[in-house]
Every structure is written in C-alpha cells, then in structure tokens.
Design a protein around this motif. Structure first.
Motif, PDB file in Angstrom:
ATOM      1  N   THR A 108       0.859  -1.219  -0.071  1.00 38.73           N
ATOM      2  CA  THR A 108       0.032   0.038   0.050  1.00 38.73           C
ATOM      3  C   THR A 108       0.835   1.251   0.078  1.00 38.73           C
ATOM      4  OG1 THR A 108      -0.003   0.155   2.392  1.00 38.73           O
ATOM      5  CG2 THR A 108      -1.779  -1.204   1.350  1.00 38.73           C
ATOM      6  N   ILE A 109       0.271   2.206  -0.335  1.00 37.63           N
ATOM      7  CA  ILE A 109       0.891   3.791  -0.241  1.00 37.63           C
ATOM      8  C   ILE A 109       1.580   4.063   1.363  1.00 37.63           C
ATOM      9  CG2 ILE A 109      -1.227   4.898  -0.291  1.00 37.63           C
ATOM     10  CD1 ILE A 109       2.166   6.147  -1.814  1.00 37.63           C
ATOM     11  N   ALA A 110       0.624   3.441   2.113  1.00 37.37           N
ATOM     12  CA  ALA A 110       0.902   3.726   3.507  1.00 37.37           C
ATOM     13  C   ALA A 110       2.089   2.819   3.905  1.00 37.37           C
ATOM     14  CB  ALA A 110      -0.008   3.012   4.594  1.00 37.37           C
ATOM     15  N   GLU A 111       2.430   1.807   3.200  1.00 41.86           N
ATOM     16  CA  GLU A 111       3.659   1.146   3.663  1.00 41.86           C
ATOM     17  C   GLU A 111       4.866   1.690   2.890  1.00 41.86           C
ATOM     18  OE1 GLU A 111       3.012  -3.849   3.753  1.00 41.86           O
ATOM     19  OE2 GLU A 111       1.825  -2.737   2.104  1.00 41.86           O
ATOM     20  N   GLN A 112       4.668   2.267   1.590  1.00 44.49           N
ATOM     21  CA  GLN A 112       5.743   2.909   1.343  1.00 44.49           C
ATOM     22  C   GLN A 112       6.090   4.319   1.998  1.00 44.49           C
ATOM     23  OE1 GLN A 112       3.912   2.953  -2.959  1.00 44.49           O
ATOM     24  NE2 GLN A 112       6.039   3.696  -3.085  1.00 44.49           N
ATOM     25  N   LEU A 113       5.188   4.946   2.415  1.00 40.98           N
ATOM     26  CA  LEU A 113       5.527   6.178   3.307  1.00 40.98           C
ATOM     27  C   LEU A 113       5.941   5.735   4.529  1.00 40.98           C
ATOM     28  CD1 LEU A 113       2.187   8.234   2.097  1.00 40.98           C
ATOM     29  CD2 LEU A 113       4.400   8.668   1.587  1.00 40.98           C
ATOM     30  N   GLN A 114       5.319   4.904   5.138  1.00 46.21           N
ATOM     31  CA  GLN A 114       5.824   4.286   6.536  1.00 46.21           C
ATOM     32  C   GLN A 114       7.557   4.013   6.584  1.00 46.21           C
ATOM     33  OE1 GLN A 114       4.776   0.282   7.984  1.00 46.21           O
ATOM     34  NE2 GLN A 114       3.809   1.775   9.826  1.00 46.21           N
ATOM     35  N   ALA A 115       7.847   3.393   5.231  1.00 46.75           N
ATOM     36  CA  ALA A 115       9.321   2.836   5.335  1.00 46.75           C
ATOM     37  C   ALA A 115      10.138   4.273   5.002  1.00 46.75           C
ATOM     38  CB  ALA A 115       9.348   2.193   3.887  1.00 46.75           C
ATOM     39  N   ALA A 116       9.475   5.258   4.549  1.00 44.15           N
ATOM     40  CA  ALA A 116      10.129   6.654   4.516  1.00 44.15           C
ATOM     41  C   ALA A 116      10.218   7.405   5.609  1.00 44.15           C
ATOM     42  CB  ALA A 116       9.728   7.337   3.330  1.00 44.15           C
ATOM     43  N   GLY A 117       9.858   6.948   6.651  1.00 42.23           N
ATOM     44  CA  GLY A 117       9.578   7.534   7.931  1.00 42.23           C
ATOM     45  C   GLY A 117       8.442   8.446   8.342  1.00 42.23           C
ATOM     46  N   VAL A 118       7.517   8.425   7.545  1.00 37.07           N
ATOM     47  CA  VAL A 118       6.379   9.016   7.642  1.00 37.07           C
ATOM     48  C   VAL A 118       5.139   8.511   8.682  1.00 37.07           C
ATOM     49  CG1 VAL A 118       4.029   9.870   6.464  1.00 37.07           C
ATOM     50  CG2 VAL A 118       6.398   9.857   5.260  1.00 37.07           C
ATOM     51  N   HIS A 119       4.749   9.001   9.504  1.00 36.32           N
ATOM     52  CA  HIS A 119       3.744   8.545  10.598  1.00 36.32           C
ATOM     53  C   HIS A 119       2.418   8.283   9.803  1.00 36.32           C
ATOM     54  CE1 HIS A 119       1.478   7.715  14.423  1.00 36.32           C
ATOM     55  NE2 HIS A 119       0.538   8.716  13.819  1.00 36.32           N
ATOM     56  N   THR A 120       1.992   7.137   9.887  1.00 35.67           N
ATOM     57  CA  THR A 120       0.440   6.676   9.086  1.00 35.67           C
ATOM     58  C   THR A 120      -0.411   6.526  10.037  1.00 35.67           C
ATOM     59  OG1 THR A 120       1.336   4.575   8.904  1.00 35.67           O
ATOM     60  CG2 THR A 120       2.035   6.014   7.123  1.00 35.67           C
ATOM     61  N   ALA A 121      -1.603   6.867   9.729  1.00 41.15           N
ATOM     62  CA  ALA A 121      -2.964   6.549  10.499  1.00 41.15           C
ATOM     63  C   ALA A 121      -4.096   6.361   9.461  1.00 41.15           C
ATOM     64  CB  ALA A 121      -3.087   7.644  11.519  1.00 41.15           C
ATOM     65  N   ILE A 122      -4.663   5.194   9.745  1.00 41.70           N
ATOM     66  CA  ILE A 122      -5.971   5.267   9.086  1.00 41.70           C
ATOM     67  C   ILE A 122      -7.351   5.336  10.078  1.00 41.70           C
ATOM     68  CG2 ILE A 122      -6.046   2.683   9.299  1.00 41.70           C
ATOM     69  CD1 ILE A 122      -7.553   2.764   6.549  1.00 41.70           C
ATOM     70  N   ILE A 123      -8.157   6.351   9.873  1.00 45.70           N
ATOM     71  CA  ILE A 123      -9.346   6.473  10.675  1.00 45.70           C
ATOM     72  C   ILE A 123     -10.751   6.297  10.075  1.00 45.70           C
ATOM     73  CG2 ILE A 123     -10.247   8.477  12.155  1.00 45.70           C
ATOM     74  CD1 ILE A 123      -7.425   9.742  12.277  1.00 45.70           C
ATOM     75  N   GLY A 124     -11.534   5.300  10.610  1.00 50.50           N
ATOM     76  CA  GLY A 124     -12.682   5.120  10.229  1.00 50.50           C
ATOM     77  C   GLY A 124     -12.910   3.838   9.235  1.00 50.50           C
ATOM     78  N   LYS A 125     -13.562   3.770   8.420  1.00 44.91           N
ATOM     79  CA  LYS A 125     -13.774   2.574   7.428  1.00 44.91           C
ATOM     80  C   LYS A 125     -12.622   2.049   6.963  1.00 44.91           C
ATOM     81  CE  LYS A 125     -16.978   0.591   4.183  1.00 44.91           C
ATOM     82  NZ  LYS A 125     -18.373   0.692   3.420  1.00 44.91           N
ATOM     83  N   THR A 126     -12.163   0.904   7.050  1.00 40.93           N
ATOM     84  CA  THR A 126     -11.046   0.267   6.339  1.00 40.93           C
ATOM     85  C   THR A 126     -11.650  -0.798   5.302  1.00 40.93           C
ATOM     86  OG1 THR A 126     -10.663  -1.475   7.769  1.00 40.93           O
ATOM     87  CG2 THR A 126      -9.853   0.544   8.291  1.00 40.93           C
ATOM     88  N   HIS A 127     -12.692  -1.539   5.392  1.00 40.19           N
ATOM     89  CA  HIS A 127     -13.044  -2.726   4.527  1.00 40.19           C
ATOM     90  C   HIS A 127     -11.947  -3.547   4.407  1.00 40.19           C
ATOM     91  CE1 HIS A 127     -16.313  -4.377   2.834  1.00 40.19           C
ATOM     92  NE2 HIS A 127     -17.099  -3.292   2.776  1.00 40.19           N
ATOM     93  N   PHE A 128     -10.937  -3.597   5.300  1.00 37.34           N
ATOM     94  CA  PHE A 128      -9.917  -4.876   4.975  1.00 37.34           C
ATOM     95  C   PHE A 128     -10.457  -6.266   5.374  1.00 37.34           C
ATOM     96  CE2 PHE A 128      -6.641  -1.776   6.803  1.00 37.34           C
ATOM     97  CZ  PHE A 128      -6.646  -0.881   5.465  1.00 37.34           C
ATOM     98  N   ASN A 129     -11.612  -6.437   5.915  1.00 32.46           N
ATOM     99  CA  ASN A 129     -12.319  -7.696   6.118  1.00 32.46           C
ATOM    100  C   ASN A 129     -11.358  -8.765   6.884  1.00 32.46           C
ATOM    101  OD1 ASN A 129     -14.796  -6.865   5.031  1.00 32.46           O
ATOM    102  ND2 ASN A 129     -13.828  -7.438   2.707  1.00 32.46           N
ATOM    103  N   SER A 130     -10.666  -8.335   7.716  1.00 28.63           N
ATOM    104  CA  SER A 130      -9.646  -9.147   8.662  1.00 28.63           C
ATOM    105  C   SER A 130     -10.439 -10.136   9.419  1.00 28.63           C
ATOM    106  CB  SER A 130      -8.857  -8.332   9.308  1.00 28.63           C
ATOM    107  OG  SER A 130      -7.958  -7.382   8.585  1.00 28.63           O
TER     108      SER A 130
END
Length: 527
Positions: A108-130
C-alpha cells in the motif's frame, strides 16, 4: 500461447507527460478524506444547487476539481484497496465484498510512506475484512502500513463513557421508530422514513472520527504524516444525527426519473417504491451528506487553526458514486456515471486554486500521485499514473486515453474514454447482493454509450450495426487492461475468442461472498 497485439491505452496519453521531478513543494502532511458511496451529483461544487456542502465546496474553491474521475469498481472493498495499492481490483485480489485484503503481494501507499519515516494513520472505515480470518492470522491481522488504526469500535467504546446529550422530545429515531419496519425491507435499509439516529452531532461517529484526525495532525504537527480519514457516511442506511432532521423538504429534493431502457435492469426490491418513499430516501441521503460535510469543514478549519493548511495536501474522493433514483434504483453496483464516477478534489502545495479539469483519471492513480507528491519513485507494482502532470495545465490536460473498472460480483467490466463508454457483462446469473431483477440471467450483454451526445446514458448503441466496429475496438481496449495487469493473464486459454477471453477475465478468483454468506473456502477453528 498466442496473445493479441494490444498497445496499452494509457501510453497514448502519457508518452509526452512524464511525472515531474520532486520539488521543494512536497507537503509535510498528506490528508486523504473518503466519503462512502458519495455521488458527485450530491455536491454543490459539482452543480447541485439544492444540497448544502460548504466544507467540500470550500475545498473545491481553494483547489482543483476533477470532472471525469472514475472509481475502478462500484463496490467498497474493491475500490478502496485498489486506491491504496495503485493496482486494479483483480490485481489486488479483492473483487468481492467480503474478501480479506491480502497482505502479500500487495504494497500500500501507507507502507511506502511508513518505510520513508512518515507517521501513518487510518481513521474510520477500512473494509480490510480481517474478521474473515480472525484468529487464523499467524501474527495478528495485517496493518497494511498504518501505525495507528481507529475504527467504529473505538467510537463505540468512547461513546459508552459519555453522558448523553439531550434529544428532542418525542422525535422518532432509527432506534425508536413510530412504526416498526422489517429490518430486511428496502424502505428501512434505505431510510425512506427519514429517521435520524438517536444522537447529537458532537457525539456522532463522524464527529469522533474527525476529532481523531484533528488530534493526529496536532500531535504530529512537526512530523511528516499520512492520515486516511474514511467516513461511513453517506452509505446506507444514510444515517444522520437529530440535528439535521429538519434539513431538506422531501417534496423539493431533485428526483431523477430514468428512462424506459432502464426497466429490464431494475432490481425487484425497488419496483414497489412510491414517489414519496423515493423522495424520502434521497432526503435521508442528502442529510447524511451534509452531516459528513460538516465534519470535513471542521477538519479544514483545524488545519487553519493549527497553522498546517499551507503544508498539507488534502484529497477528497468518494469510494464510488451512488444512484439516487437515477436509472430507477438506489445502489451503486453498475457502470452508469452516477455510480462509477466519483467526486475528486485536491488542495495543497503545487495544486492550482479555484481550478477544474476534464482530464480522464481513476482512483488507481491515487497511490502513484501520493508517492509523487512525497518525492518518492512510484512502486513497481503501480498500474496507475500520477496526476501531477495535470496540475500544470488543468484546463487542457487530457489525462488517460481510457479508464477501466470492473464489478465481478456480476461479472462485468467497463472501459471509457472522454467520448465513449463500453460495458461487457457475462450475464451468467441475475444481479447479486440482493439486487436481483427477478427476470433471470440476461446472458452475455453489451452496452455502448455516446457520452457526448447522450450524457444521461439512456440509449444503448451496442447492438446497432453501424457501431459494431467501435464495440470490437473497445473490447480490445478492455482486453488490453486485463492482459497487462491481471496476475493470471499468462494462463488465458489460447482457444478462446474475444468473448471467451472477456468471460474468462470477468470471473472472480477471490473468496468473498454475498450478504449473509460466509466467504468461500473459509474454515473456523474449533473452540
């Protein structure tokens, strides 16, 4: 195996518009806001003079509005994971409603940004279906690159500790309706009775999610951040707090009428709705949109008060659109424009203000766009393209030559240019997810619309002899998308003709399910 010689359609549009090199305009903060089933027709900035959406209208005035933005699937789970990964739904492995989002091989783009040192957060609906796999994950459910996840359950726990704010005396609500409704009745599911939830706006889920996003931005004001704020509004049952109960007169809301060509395809559940009930559904939807918009406005105000507005890239989109009696139905699982096109707004460093563009884009472009703005190379898996080239000349930019979308619950796919839209459906069964017509499977069916001369998409040209060549051409374009991006393309049987190949590609391979069913091939461990 012999493959068709197809030149990828996007190469025509991008051969002379490579993405610009990273500049000092890279934003410190990236904020993506997602509306759930938000039709572009229900937004003031897109020409609806009736609905009140001052927050999103402000975002449009201060940034860039896209007139031809498409989702890549008219269903929540598929379109969201596609946008996060920059890959088409068949490439992410998420085509069906309840398919768990595979951690491998998706990035995901979150994984790309996280690897570059960016703090990442998802708030609300994800629909990851885990929840489908639950305790079967070896190391817990995947986070998909987000340092922090805040969902509906967090709001419920917070709300349980709050004293109730006073509600209007005697007002019927979803929790206390004046007349009991069958919970499976479409009138209840789409809120035709125009009932609010028994809640005041400050204690609503949407307000809580907005508060959490504001807190994230305030806490990490000096850091690089990526915040994905995904509201549940205005998704059915079109919930809104009591504060909005008097907003909009159902006798005055816009009521599309559809056309005779729609009748064969109207789901049975909608045929018995009265005009008053249809107006009630639209009224509830509008109230839910305005409730969500109020929270978007609060977040934009917070960026101002925190001094972060000038260094924050804000993008708003709907995960897909919604039919509000357009084509005589209330749903999204089609390729008519009100369902598959989406509102898309951008504001921030390097984005022209008060501009709009007719460039043809789709949400698969979101992840490469965010990588571009963050000064990163696109991921090798990205199948979309950055919107940055459009910013230099939004009035004249063409974007992609074609966009592609698929809805594999009903074994359908679409390609569209600025002028033409082609839809292919195998018609192997009646419509899915409780939207059956009751008329049985249609068999293979084609649609062709001239978007320039028939913007309401009321006249199917696919079966006219003078359009046979155009249909064949667009089928090859559709196959080009499939052949270049589908992970199973190398297994395509050589003996299939064009229709056979389209049927083969429109068969879902993931393990999602319809409402009320367990996803296929899922087992539950013994207690």
């Amino acid at each position: 195996m012999k493959m068709l010689p197809i030149l990828l359609p996007w190469l025509f549009a991008l051969s002379c518009t490579s993405s610009p090199a990273p500049t000092s305009e890279a934003p410190r903060h990236i904020l993506v806001i997602v509306g759930d089933d938000h039709a572009y027709t229900a937004l003031g900035a897109y020409g609806n003079a009736y609905i009140q959406t001052p927050g999103l209208d402000r975002l449009a005035r201060e940034g860039l509005l896209f007139r031809r933005a498409y989702a890549n699937a008219p269903i929540c789970s598929a379109t969201r994971q596609s946008a996060l990964c920059g890959k088409y739904p068949h490439a992410t492995g998420v085509n069906l409603l309840f398919t768990p989002f595979p951690d491998e091989p998706n990035v995901t783009i979150a994984e790309q940004l996280q690897a570059a040192g960016v703090h990442t957060a998802i708030i609300g609906k994800t629909h990851f279906n885990s929840w489908v796999w639950g305790p079967l994950y070896a190391e817990g459910a995947p986070t998909h690159g987000f340092d922090q996840t805040i969902e509906k359950g967090d709001w419920r726990r917070w709300r349980a500790g709050q004293a109730d704010l006073s509600l209007p005396t005697g007002m019927p609500t979803r929790e206390n309706p004046a007349q009991p409704r069958d919970p499976k009745d479409i009138r209840w599911l789409k809120n035709a009775d125009m009932l609010p939830v028994a809640e005041r706006a400050p204690q609503s889920e949407a307000a809580f999610l907005a508060d959490q996003a504001i807190q994230q931005l305030a806490t990490h004001a000096g850091d690089r951040t990526f915040t994905w704020l995904a509201f549940h509004e205005p998704h059915a049952p079109f919930a809104y707090p009591v504060d909005f109960q008097e907003l909009y007169d159902p006798d005055s809301v816009p009521l599309p009428l559809g056309s005779p060509e729609d009748d064969r395809w109207v789901p049975a559940i909608f045929r018995g709705l009265t005009e008053a009930e249809r107006r009630g559904i639209i009224t509830s939807y509008y109230r839910s949109v305005t409730h969500m918009d109020r929270q978007v406005g609060r977040v934009l105000d917070a960026l101002d008060s925190l001094g972060l507005a000038e260094e924050t890239l804000v993008i708003y989109f709907g995960d897909q659109g919604y039919l509000l009696n357009d084509h005589k139905r209330f749903e999204k699982h089609t390729f008519w424009k009100e369902a598959i096109q989406t509102p898309l707004l951008m504001r921030g460093p390097g984005v022209p203000q008060g501009a709009e563009t007719g460039a043809l884009v789709s949400l698969v472009d979101l992840a490469p766009t965010l990588a571009d703005f963050a000064g990163m190379e696109p991921h090798p898996d990205h199948q979309g393209h950055s919107w940055r080239p459009i910013l230099a000349g939004p009035d004249t930019a063409r974007g992609q030559a074609y966009v592609f979308a698929e809805y594999l619950h009903d074994h359908m796919a679409m390609v569209a240019s600025a002028r033409w839209k082609y839809v292919f459906a195998t018609g192997k069964r009646d419509l899915d997810l409780t939207y059956e017509t009751g008329l049985g499977p249609s068999g293979i069916f084609h649609r062709l619309y001239d978007l320039e001369n028939d913007p309401a998409e009321t006249t199917n040209l696919a079966y006219r002899p003078d359009q046979a060549g155009r249909v064949a051409e667009l089928q090859q374009v559709m196959l080009g998308f499939f052949q270049d991006t589908h992970p199973d393309a190398a297994q395509l049987p050589a003996e299939l003709n064009t229709l056979g190949q389209l049927v083969w590609f429109c068969e879902p391979r993931d393990l999602g399910a319809s409402y009320g069913d367990r996803p296929d091939r899922v087992f539950i461990p013994e207690e």
